[in-house]
Design a protein around this motif. Structure first.
Motif, PDB file in Angstrom:
ATOM      1  N   CYS A   1       0.809  -1.193   0.000  1.00  0.00           N
ATOM      2  CA  CYS A   1       0.000   0.000   0.000  1.00  0.00           C
ATOM      3  C   CYS A   1       0.854   1.259   0.000  1.00  0.00           C
ATOM      4  O   CYS A   1       0.357   2.318  -0.240  1.00  0.00           O
ATOM      5  CB  CYS A   1      -0.947  -0.160   1.143  1.00  0.00           C
ATOM      6  SG  CYS A   1      -1.299   1.039   2.309  1.00  0.00           S
ATOM      7  N   ASP A  36       1.178  -9.761   1.990  1.00  0.00           N
ATOM      8  CA  ASP A  36       0.395  -9.627   0.771  1.00  0.00           C
ATOM      9  C   ASP A  36      -0.921 -10.378   0.939  1.00  0.00           C
ATOM     10  O   ASP A  36      -0.931 -11.601   1.105  1.00  0.00           O
ATOM     11  CB  ASP A  36       1.173 -10.177  -0.421  1.00  0.00           C
ATOM     12  CG  ASP A  36       0.416 -10.029  -1.727  1.00  0.00           C
ATOM     13  OD1 ASP A  36      -0.582  -9.276  -1.776  1.00  0.00           O
ATOM     14  OD2 ASP A  36       0.833 -10.662  -2.712  1.00  0.00           O
ATOM     15  N   SER A  38      -3.324 -10.252  -1.372  1.00  0.00           N
ATOM     16  CA  SER A  38      -3.916 -10.424  -2.702  1.00  0.00           C
ATOM     17  C   SER A  38      -4.543 -11.791  -2.915  1.00  0.00           C
ATOM     18  O   SER A  38      -5.662 -11.873  -3.431  1.00  0.00           O
ATOM     19  CB  SER A  38      -2.884 -10.159  -3.795  1.00  0.00           C
ATOM     20  OG  SER A  38      -2.412  -8.849  -3.725  1.00  0.00           O
ATOM     21  N   VAL A  41      -7.935 -11.875  -1.215  1.00  0.00           N
ATOM     22  CA  VAL A  41      -8.886 -10.979  -1.886  1.00  0.00           C
ATOM     23  C   VAL A  41      -9.380 -11.620  -3.178  1.00  0.00           C
ATOM     24  O   VAL A  41     -10.583 -11.628  -3.458  1.00  0.00           O
ATOM     25  CB  VAL A  41      -8.242  -9.601  -2.156  1.00  0.00           C
ATOM     26  CG1 VAL A  41      -9.139  -8.741  -3.025  1.00  0.00           C
ATOM     27  CG2 VAL A  41      -7.927  -8.896  -0.845  1.00  0.00           C
ATOM     28  N   ILE A  42      -8.465 -12.174  -3.950  1.00  0.00           N
ATOM     29  CA  ILE A  42      -8.835 -12.818  -5.220  1.00  0.00           C
ATOM     30  C   ILE A  42      -9.808 -13.967  -4.977  1.00  0.00           C
ATOM     31  O   ILE A  42     -10.807 -14.117  -5.691  1.00  0.00           O
ATOM     32  CB  ILE A  42      -7.575 -13.289  -5.968  1.00  0.00           C
ATOM     33  CG1 ILE A  42      -6.761 -12.075  -6.415  1.00  0.00           C
ATOM     34  CG2 ILE A  42      -7.936 -14.171  -7.156  1.00  0.00           C
ATOM     35  CD1 ILE A  42      -5.344 -12.411  -6.834  1.00  0.00           C
ATOM     36  N   TRP A  71      -1.917  -1.314  -7.042  1.00  0.00           N
ATOM     37  CA  TRP A  71      -2.312  -2.620  -6.498  1.00  0.00           C
ATOM     38  C   TRP A  71      -3.552  -3.147  -7.207  1.00  0.00           C
ATOM     39  O   TRP A  71      -3.613  -4.322  -7.578  1.00  0.00           O
ATOM     40  CB  TRP A  71      -2.554  -2.506  -4.992  1.00  0.00           C
ATOM     41  CG  TRP A  71      -2.819  -3.820  -4.323  1.00  0.00           C
ATOM     42  CD1 TRP A  71      -1.885  -4.752  -3.967  1.00  0.00           C
ATOM     43  CD2 TRP A  71      -4.083  -4.330  -3.928  1.00  0.00           C
ATOM     44  NE1 TRP A  71      -2.504  -5.817  -3.372  1.00  0.00           N
ATOM     45  CE2 TRP A  71      -3.857  -5.583  -3.333  1.00  0.00           C
ATOM     46  CE3 TRP A  71      -5.394  -3.845  -4.012  1.00  0.00           C
ATOM     47  CZ2 TRP A  71      -4.888  -6.363  -2.825  1.00  0.00           C
ATOM     48  CZ3 TRP A  71      -6.420  -4.637  -3.512  1.00  0.00           C
ATOM     49  CH2 TRP A  71      -6.171  -5.880  -2.923  1.00  0.00           C
ATOM     50  N   GLN A  74      -2.825  -4.503 -10.736  1.00  0.00           N
ATOM     51  CA  GLN A  74      -2.117  -5.780 -10.828  1.00  0.00           C
ATOM     52  C   GLN A  74      -2.884  -6.932 -10.175  1.00  0.00           C
ATOM     53  O   GLN A  74      -2.485  -8.079 -10.309  1.00  0.00           O
ATOM     54  CB  GLN A  74      -0.713  -5.671 -10.225  1.00  0.00           C
ATOM     55  CG  GLN A  74      -0.654  -5.348  -8.746  1.00  0.00           C
ATOM     56  CD  GLN A  74      -0.863  -6.531  -7.807  1.00  0.00           C
ATOM     57  OE1 GLN A  74      -0.498  -7.645  -8.119  1.00  0.00           O
ATOM     58  NE2 GLN A  74      -1.478  -6.275  -6.665  1.00  0.00           N
ATOM     59  N   LEU A  75      -3.976  -6.659  -9.471  1.00  0.00           N
ATOM     60  CA  LEU A  75      -4.738  -7.705  -8.787  1.00  0.00           C
ATOM     61  C   LEU A  75      -5.295  -8.699  -9.809  1.00  0.00           C
ATOM     62  O   LEU A  75      -6.089  -8.341 -10.681  1.00  0.00           O
ATOM     63  CB  LEU A  75      -5.871  -7.065  -7.983  1.00  0.00           C
ATOM     64  CG  LEU A  75      -6.637  -7.978  -7.041  1.00  0.00           C
ATOM     65  CD1 LEU A  75      -5.722  -8.483  -5.924  1.00  0.00           C
ATOM     66  CD2 LEU A  75      -7.821  -7.232  -6.451  1.00  0.00           C
ATOM     67  N   GLU A  76      -4.884  -9.936  -9.724  1.00  0.00           N
ATOM     68  CA  GLU A  76      -5.226 -10.953 -10.729  1.00  0.00           C
ATOM     69  C   GLU A  76      -6.577 -11.613 -10.447  1.00  0.00           C
ATOM     70  O   GLU A  76      -6.639 -12.785 -10.099  1.00  0.00           O
ATOM     71  CB  GLU A  76      -4.116 -12.011 -10.808  1.00  0.00           C
ATOM     72  CG  GLU A  76      -2.821 -11.500 -11.346  1.00  0.00           C
ATOM     73  CD  GLU A  76      -2.903 -11.037 -12.799  1.00  0.00           C
ATOM     74  OE1 GLU A  76      -3.755 -11.529 -13.551  1.00  0.00           O
ATOM     75  OE2 GLU A  76      -2.096 -10.172 -13.171  1.00  0.00           O
ATOM     76  N   TRP A  77      -7.659 -10.884 -10.620  1.00  0.00           N
ATOM     77  CA  TRP A  77      -8.979 -11.489 -10.484  1.00  0.00           C
ATOM     78  C   TRP A  77      -9.628 -11.551 -11.854  1.00  0.00           C
ATOM     79  O   TRP A  77      -9.156 -10.950 -12.814  1.00  0.00           O
ATOM     80  CB  TRP A  77      -9.832 -10.753  -9.445  1.00  0.00           C
ATOM     81  CG  TRP A  77     -10.252  -9.361  -9.811  1.00  0.00           C
ATOM     82  CD1 TRP A  77      -9.441  -8.296 -10.030  1.00  0.00           C
ATOM     83  CD2 TRP A  77     -11.580  -8.884 -10.003  1.00  0.00           C
ATOM     84  NE1 TRP A  77     -10.181  -7.185 -10.338  1.00  0.00           N
ATOM     85  CE2 TRP A  77     -11.500  -7.520 -10.324  1.00  0.00           C
ATOM     86  CE3 TRP A  77     -12.836  -9.473  -9.914  1.00  0.00           C
ATOM     87  CZ2 TRP A  77     -12.629  -6.752 -10.573  1.00  0.00           C
ATOM     88  CZ3 TRP A  77     -13.953  -8.700 -10.151  1.00  0.00           C
ATOM     89  CH2 TRP A  77     -13.847  -7.360 -10.476  1.00  0.00           C
ATOM     90  N   LYS A  80     -10.322  -8.239 -13.900  1.00  0.00           N
ATOM     91  CA  LYS A  80      -9.280  -7.209 -13.791  1.00  0.00           C
ATOM     92  C   LYS A  80      -9.278  -6.282 -15.005  1.00  0.00           C
ATOM     93  O   LYS A  80      -9.280  -5.065 -14.874  1.00  0.00           O
ATOM     94  CB  LYS A  80      -7.925  -7.893 -13.653  1.00  0.00           C
ATOM     95  CG  LYS A  80      -6.729  -7.003 -13.817  1.00  0.00           C
ATOM     96  CD  LYS A  80      -5.454  -7.831 -13.821  1.00  0.00           C
ATOM     97  CE  LYS A  80      -4.268  -7.007 -14.236  1.00  0.00           C
ATOM     98  NZ  LYS A  80      -3.042  -7.788 -14.225  1.00  0.00           N
TER      99      LYS A  80
END
Length: 160
Positions: A1, A36, A38, A41-42, A71, A74-77, A80
């Motif tokens: 962050c 991390d 991520s 979250v994903i 962030w 780049q979040l791989e959901w 995206k």
């Protein structure tokens, strides 16, 4: 962050009354260890379709808007690409622009104006609106309908 750089927001933060609190929070946060989140979250977004809002105050330099944006990009959901291609929209409450946001499916990325690191403290009405508009009752039509939520947070959906 964290995404520290020399930018005018640092200067602007010192001009507001809560700047000292911003600096104290930053010093405390620098001692924390970060993990991390991520992958978690994903999983919540992709497998469970949780509704999430990711927000920053425009004067927050602990979790600043540039860092949050990087962030989010780049979040791989699974959606995206669609969220990243959305345009920023003004966030109105009772006819006043209180921030900006972009949304796709179950995710909202928002910036709250005139707020620092603790957005609910600096802008409680805006955060109440965010919970009603984006998290609890979010539909893409309602979020884009400027007068759909009033200052009290009650849901007002116009009949078409």
């Amino acid at each position: 962050c964290f995404f520290f750089s020399s930018r005018r927001r640092h200067t602007r933060c010192r001009e507001v009354s809560w700047a000292r609190r911003c600096v104290q929070e930053t010093e405390i946060m620098m001692e924390d260890e970060y993990t991390d989140i991520s992958p978690y979250v994903i999983e919540l977004l992709d497998k469970h379709d949780f509704k999430m809002i990711f927000y920053s105050g425009e004067y927050d330099f602990v979790c600043d808007i540039e860092g949050q944006d990087a962030w989010m990009q780049q979040l791989e959901w699974k959606y995206k690409k669609q969220l990243n291609s959305e345009r920023w929209k003004d966030w109105y409450i009772s006819g006043r622009i209180m921030g900006k946001y972009k949304a796709y499916k179950n995710v909202v990325h928002a910036i709250v104006y005139d707020a620092g690191h603790i957005v609910p403290y600096d802008q409680p009405i805006v955060m109440m609106d965010a919970l009603y508009r984006f998290c609890l009752l979010y539909t893409s039509d309602a979020a884009d309908d400027t007068p759909c939520v009033d200052l009290g947070g009650r849901r007002i959906i116009k009949k078409k």
